[in-house]
Design an enzyme around this catalytic site. Structure first.
Site, PDB file in Angstrom:
ATOM      1  N   THR A  15     -11.837 -24.995 -39.522  1.00 31.94           N
ATOM      2  CA  THR A  15     -10.928 -23.874 -39.346  1.00 31.94           C
ATOM      3  C   THR A  15      -9.764 -23.986 -39.462  1.00 31.94           C
ATOM      4  OG1 THR A  15     -13.048 -22.587 -38.292  1.00 31.94           O
ATOM      5  CG2 THR A  15     -10.742 -21.498 -38.065  1.00 31.94           C
ATOM      6  N   TYR A  29     -14.132 -16.020 -42.394  1.00 33.84           N
ATOM      7  CA  TYR A  29     -13.309 -16.668 -43.391  1.00 33.84           C
ATOM      8  C   TYR A  29     -14.173 -17.960 -44.107  1.00 33.84           C
ATOM      9  CZ  TYR A  29     -13.167 -19.596 -39.454  1.00 33.84           C
ATOM     10  OH  TYR A  29     -13.357 -20.185 -38.220  1.00 33.84           O
ATOM     11  N   SER A  62     -17.534 -28.556 -40.251  1.00 37.86           N
ATOM     12  CA  SER A  62     -17.935 -29.720 -39.601  1.00 37.86           C
ATOM     13  C   SER A  62     -19.393 -29.430 -39.001  1.00 37.86           C
ATOM     14  CB  SER A  62     -17.227 -30.095 -38.272  1.00 37.86           C
ATOM     15  OG  SER A  62     -17.485 -28.925 -37.358  1.00 37.86           O
ATOM     16  N   LYS A 168     -17.906 -27.654 -26.663  1.00 37.62           N
ATOM     17  CA  LYS A 168     -17.567 -26.010 -27.119  1.00 37.62           C
ATOM     18  C   LYS A 168     -18.459 -25.174 -26.351  1.00 37.62           C
ATOM     19  CE  LYS A 168     -16.647 -23.662 -31.442  1.00 37.62           C
ATOM     20  NZ  LYS A 168     -16.848 -23.341 -32.879  1.00 37.62           N
ATOM     21  N   GLU A 289     -38.026 -35.354 -13.012  1.00 35.04           N
ATOM     22  CA  GLU A 289     -38.854 -34.313 -13.295  1.00 35.04           C
ATOM     23  C   GLU A 289     -40.023 -35.224 -13.969  1.00 35.04           C
ATOM     24  OE1 GLU A 289     -39.437 -31.133 -13.170  1.00 35.04           O
ATOM     25  OE2 GLU A 289     -37.772 -30.522 -11.968  1.00 35.04           O
TER      26      GLU A 289
END
Ligand SMILES: NC(=O)CC[C@H](N)C(=O)O
Length: 332
Positions: A15, A29, A62, A168, A289
């Protein structure tokens, strides 16, 4: 006066190099449109903090980053950092997989010189585009002596995050990059990076991985746990010839009784199995676990499934031994 540092910008798309139809287009975009020279021209303030040179290595969004792109990028970064006239590197990158490229380079760059990965959430054509300030901050951070030896860093929104722990966290907002629980490393204030903490995990010049002679990485994929879990994905991965599977289990990497037996069988057939978690925070704990000693699985510790995939691929370039691979997951 001190000489300005030499910083190379390696542009890969995203971006930060994106363009929208109007100044108010912040979603919908097109990423990866603007070339590196234009990116540099848009931020003349950088010339006050570094001598900047640009190279266009790829021009992609990406989400389309591949292992092959990573190998090419790591080799170029290592070549450049060997040069005495390069003090630091900035990589411009789409934000969707920035954390993965950052962690891959954190394990494969053989230098203490700064490597900074940067992106933006708004395209270059938007009002209040975040690309220019993010790029300025990244170049300032790459040129700073304070950034040496800190591993690969991700800088957006005036914050400095470490490659291992950053992720992110929001699909849209400018403050999307966080290192939940373990914390960011610092801030960039008026073009000066200020560090408050560092990861205790080994990185860059201190790792045992060397990709300089590799042209391919071992095949490893991620399967995702949920209620009503089945073995369709892991069966397909095994049939396709994967040598490792990262299982993004529920909770502390828990495995449904419909899944555990098949993973155990695949381990016996030689595939390496890493138990990770879809939760996003906290360690996946050995013999918690699942009895990992018995099933001969590795646990991912606090690495997310997408970062566990990277470390497992690199680990498998060195060894097939579960104990050794587990050691690596507690080291990096
Ligand atoms: N904000 C972004 O950079 C996302 C754009 C695109 N999906 C990418 O990762 O390259």
């Amino acid at each position: 006066a001190d000489k300005l540092p030499n910083v190379v910008i390696l542009a890969t798309g995203g971006t930060i190099a994106g363009t929208g139809a109007t100044s108010t287009t912040t979603v919908g975009y097109t990423a990866a449109k603007i070339g590196v020279e234009k990116l540099i021209e848009a931020v003349p303030e950088m010339k006050k903090v570094a001598n900047v040179k640009g190279e266009q290595v790829f021009q992609i969004a990406s989400e389309s980053m591949t292992n092959d792109h990573w190998l090419k990028l790591a080799k170029r970064v290592n070549e450049l950092l060997k040069q005495s006239d390069v003090d630091g590197i900035v990589i411009t990158h789409g934000t969707d997989t920035i954390e993965e490229t950052a962690y891959f380079l954190n394990l494969t760059v053989k230098s203490k010189k700064p490597v900074i990965i940067v992106g933006s959430m708004r395209p270059s054509t938007a009002i209040s585009a975040d690309g220019p300030i993010n790029l300025y901050n990244a170049v300032a951070t790459a040129g700073s002596k304070d950034s040496v030896g800190r591993g690969v860093l991700v800088t957006l929104n005036d914050e400095i995050q470490g490659a291992r722990d950053v992720t992110k966290t929001n699909t849209m907002t400018a403050n999307t990059f966080r290192s939940p629980e373990l914390g960011s490393l610092g801030y960039i204030v008026s073009g000066k990076p200020i560090f408050y903490r560092a990861s205790t995990r080994k990185n860059t010049a201190d790792t045992e991985f060397d990709v300089s002679k590799l042209d391919k990485l071992p095949a490893v994929d991620i399967a995702y746990g949920s209620a009503n879990a089945n073995t369709i994905a892991i069966d397909a991965f095994a049939a396709a010839g994967d040598v490792g599977i990262v299982y993004a289990g529920t909770g502390d990497g828990s495995l449904a009784n419909t899944v555990r037996p098949r993973l155990t069988e695949l381990r016996k057939q030689g595939l390496q199995i890493v138990r990770s978690s879809r939760v996003g925070n906290g360690p996946t704990i050995r013999n918690g676990e699942n009895n990992d000693d018995e099933t001969d699985f590795v646990v991912s510790d606090t690495l997310s499934p997408q970062k566990a995939r990277i470390l497992l691929m690199l680990a498998l370039t060195k060894t097939k031994d579960t104990k050794e691979i587990q050691r690596m997951f507690y080291t990096y």
